[in-house]
Scaffold this active site. Structure first.
Site, PDB file in Angstrom:
ATOM      1  CG  ASP A   1       0.975   0.369   0.604  1.00 55.57           C
ATOM      2  OD1 ASP A   1       0.798  -0.226  -0.278  1.00 55.57           O
ATOM      3  OD2 ASP A   1       0.268   0.183   1.640  1.00 55.57           O
TER       4      ASP A   1
ATOM      5  CB  THR B   1       2.316  -7.166  -1.653  1.00 52.45           C
ATOM      6  OG1 THR B   1       1.177  -7.074  -2.313  1.00 52.45           O
ATOM      7  CG2 THR B   1       3.416  -6.014  -1.787  1.00 52.45           C
TER       8      THR B   1
ATOM      9  CB  THR C   1      -4.456  -4.275   2.452  1.00 52.30           C
ATOM     10  OG1 THR C   1      -4.393  -5.151   1.361  1.00 52.30           O
ATOM     11  CG2 THR C   1      -5.573  -4.219   3.106  1.00 52.30           C
ATOM     12  N   GLY C   2      -4.318  -2.421   0.081  1.00 51.77           N
ATOM     13  CA  GLY C   2      -5.138  -1.549  -0.909  1.00 51.77           C
ATOM     14  C   GLY C   2      -4.249  -0.957  -1.938  1.00 51.77           C
TER      15      GLY C   2
ATOM     16  CB  THR D   1      -0.799  -6.403   0.797  1.00 53.69           C
ATOM     17  OG1 THR D   1      -0.444  -5.686  -0.460  1.00 53.69           O
ATOM     18  CG2 THR D   1       0.214  -6.249   1.880  1.00 53.69           C
TER      19      THR D   1
ATOM     20  NE  ARG E   1       2.147   0.346  -7.427  1.00 56.49           N
ATOM     21  CZ  ARG E   1       1.423  -0.273  -6.293  1.00 56.49           C
ATOM     22  NH1 ARG E   1       2.290  -1.417  -5.936  1.00 56.49           N
ATOM     23  NH2 ARG E   1       0.608   0.199  -5.760  1.00 56.49           N
TER      24      ARG E   1
ATOM     25  CB  SER F   1      -2.199 -10.815  -3.889  1.00 56.67           C
ATOM     26  OG  SER F   1      -2.736 -11.325  -2.677  1.00 56.67           O
TER      27      SER F   1
ATOM     28  N   GLY G   1      -1.622   1.196  -2.878  1.00 56.67           N
ATOM     29  CA  GLY G   1      -0.517   1.512  -2.338  1.00 56.67           C
ATOM     30  C   GLY G   1      -0.172   3.070  -2.384  1.00 56.67           C
TER      31      GLY G   1
HETATM   32  N1  ASP Z   1      -0.726  -2.138  -1.057  1.00 55.74           N
HETATM   33  C1  ASP Z   1      -0.391  -3.157  -2.295  1.00 55.74           C
HETATM   34  C2  ASP Z   1       0.337  -2.356  -3.256  1.00 55.74           C
HETATM   35  O1  ASP Z   1      -0.293  -1.190  -3.438  1.00 55.74           O
HETATM   36  C3  ASP Z   1      -1.423  -3.748  -2.953  1.00 55.74           C
HETATM   37  C4  ASP Z   1      -2.338  -4.706  -1.966  1.00 55.74           C
HETATM   38  O2  ASP Z   1      -2.572  -4.480  -0.666  1.00 55.74           O
HETATM   39  O3  ASP Z   1      -2.327  -5.779  -2.337  1.00 55.74           O
HETATM   40  O4  ASP Z   1       1.033  -2.648  -4.071  1.00 55.74           O
END
Ligand code: ASP
Length: 326
Positions: free
Chosen positions: A217, A204, A237-238, A186, A214, A84, A240
């Site tokens: 965040d 990330t 994280t999560g 991330t 794309r 990731s 975005g």
């Molecule tokens: N926040 C990251 C994104 O949306 C994804 C992740 O946290 O792994 O690209």
């Protein structure tokens, strides 16, 4: 995310109107200027453990938090087993590994790259953007040219394992991303050094099998990362898209400025996501991690499963499980 097709994670952009509540403001001047318990570094997820080791080598010697966070996140960036971040990151749906990263220091200097291909260490390119250009953000081909002009070499970031996974994904029309693993890893790192200065880094490969182009965040100052040396630092994280909608990390820092503890600030940011889109928030993960100027830290996430690593003289770099809304 109602569709069962592989496009299920391309979200609609409509927003519910939300009511905002504001907490009574406590003066930022009440925040102590120097962390009393020495340096501290925090990173999202278990790959934060080796990252914190590298950061701690710098912090323990009295080094600058900016150097620590850059050195720290370079570890998972170069690790092909971390799918990731950086090398070995899962590609977009067209098979391109595209990287997003940003960095921010105690003077509010910041740099960022987005949709950068072929470079193992986007965080170092983000730092170069910060230090060598009048800009904050470079994207795509321009970011790659800037990296090459500064001596970085092109590398194939798509490992055989990630390529195999992508090919499996292409075959599976009912594919559904796995929460807390596939789309949400991330590395966000925030640190306070022995001089009491804060910095942060976030890097990330973004959402696996995203549309080409794309950007999430993570490279967006104020969304995936924010540092205000008077107050604190936060990272996210999560998914975005959800973090961008609420300017998540900036929101967390501003809530801390108004007197919230790091944990409460993270909770309020997560609750804002729930309040705006309650149905959708059940199906996705967002986690925030925050550190204030005193060295106090906290986190909050939507779904159980988000964790983070903490290293200081008082913390042995083990993982903390975040509190969650659901
Ligand atoms: N926040 C990251 C994104 O949306 C994804 C992740 O946290 O792994 O690209």
């Amino acid at each position: 995310m109602a569709s069962s097709s592989r496009r299920r994670f391309i979200y609609q952009t409509s927003l519910f109107a939300g009511l905002f509540s504001f907490r009574k403001v406590a003066s930022a001047s009440s925040v102590a200027p120097v962390n009393p318990s020495g340096p501290i570094v925090l990173s999202t997820w278990s790959h934060g453990i080796p990252a914190n080791v590298a950061a701690w080598e710098i912090l323990a010697k009295g080094g600058r938090s900016l150097d620590a966070v850059e050195a720290g996140v370079r570890i998972p960036e170069a690790d092909p087993n971390v799918t990731s971040v950086g090398l070995g990151g899962y590609p977009d749906r067209d098979g391109h590994v595209t990287l997003d990263a940003c960095i921010m220091d105690e003077f509010a200097n910041c740099g960022s790259v987005a949709c950068l291909e072929h470079i193992v260490h986007p965080i170092s390119i983000a730092r170069l953007v910060m230090e060598k250009t009048p800009h904050v953000m470079l994207v795509g081909e321009g970011a790659l040219k800037f990296a090459l002009d500064n001596g970085y070499k092109k590398t194939n970031l798509l490992t055989p394992e990630s390529e195999q996974h992508w090919k499996e994904w292409l075959k599976d029309a009912n594919y559904k991303p796995v929460v807390n693993w596939e789309n949400h890893d991330t590395i966000g790192m925030i640190a306070l050094d022995s001089k009491g200065n804060l910095s942060g880094a976030c890097t990330t490969s973004g959402m696996a099998y995203k549309l080409h182009g794309r950007v999430g965040d993570s490279p967006i100052i104020g969304a995936g990362l924010y540092v205000d040396n008077e107050v604190g630092a936060a990272t996210a994280t999560g998914v975005g898209e959800e973090v961008i909608r609420i300017c998540g990390s900036h929101l967390v820092v501003e809530l801390m400025r108004q007197g919230a503890s790091p944990g409460d600030a993270c909770r309020e940011a997560v609750e804002r996501i729930v309040k705006k889109q309650p149905q959708r928030s059940k199906e996705l993960q967002v986690g925030f991690l925050a550190l204030n100027k005193h060295g106090e830290f906290g986190s909050f996430c939507l779904q159980k499963g988000f964790n983070f690593a903490v290293k200081s003289d008082l913390h042995d770099n083990s993982l903390f499980d975040s509190k969650s809304h659901y």
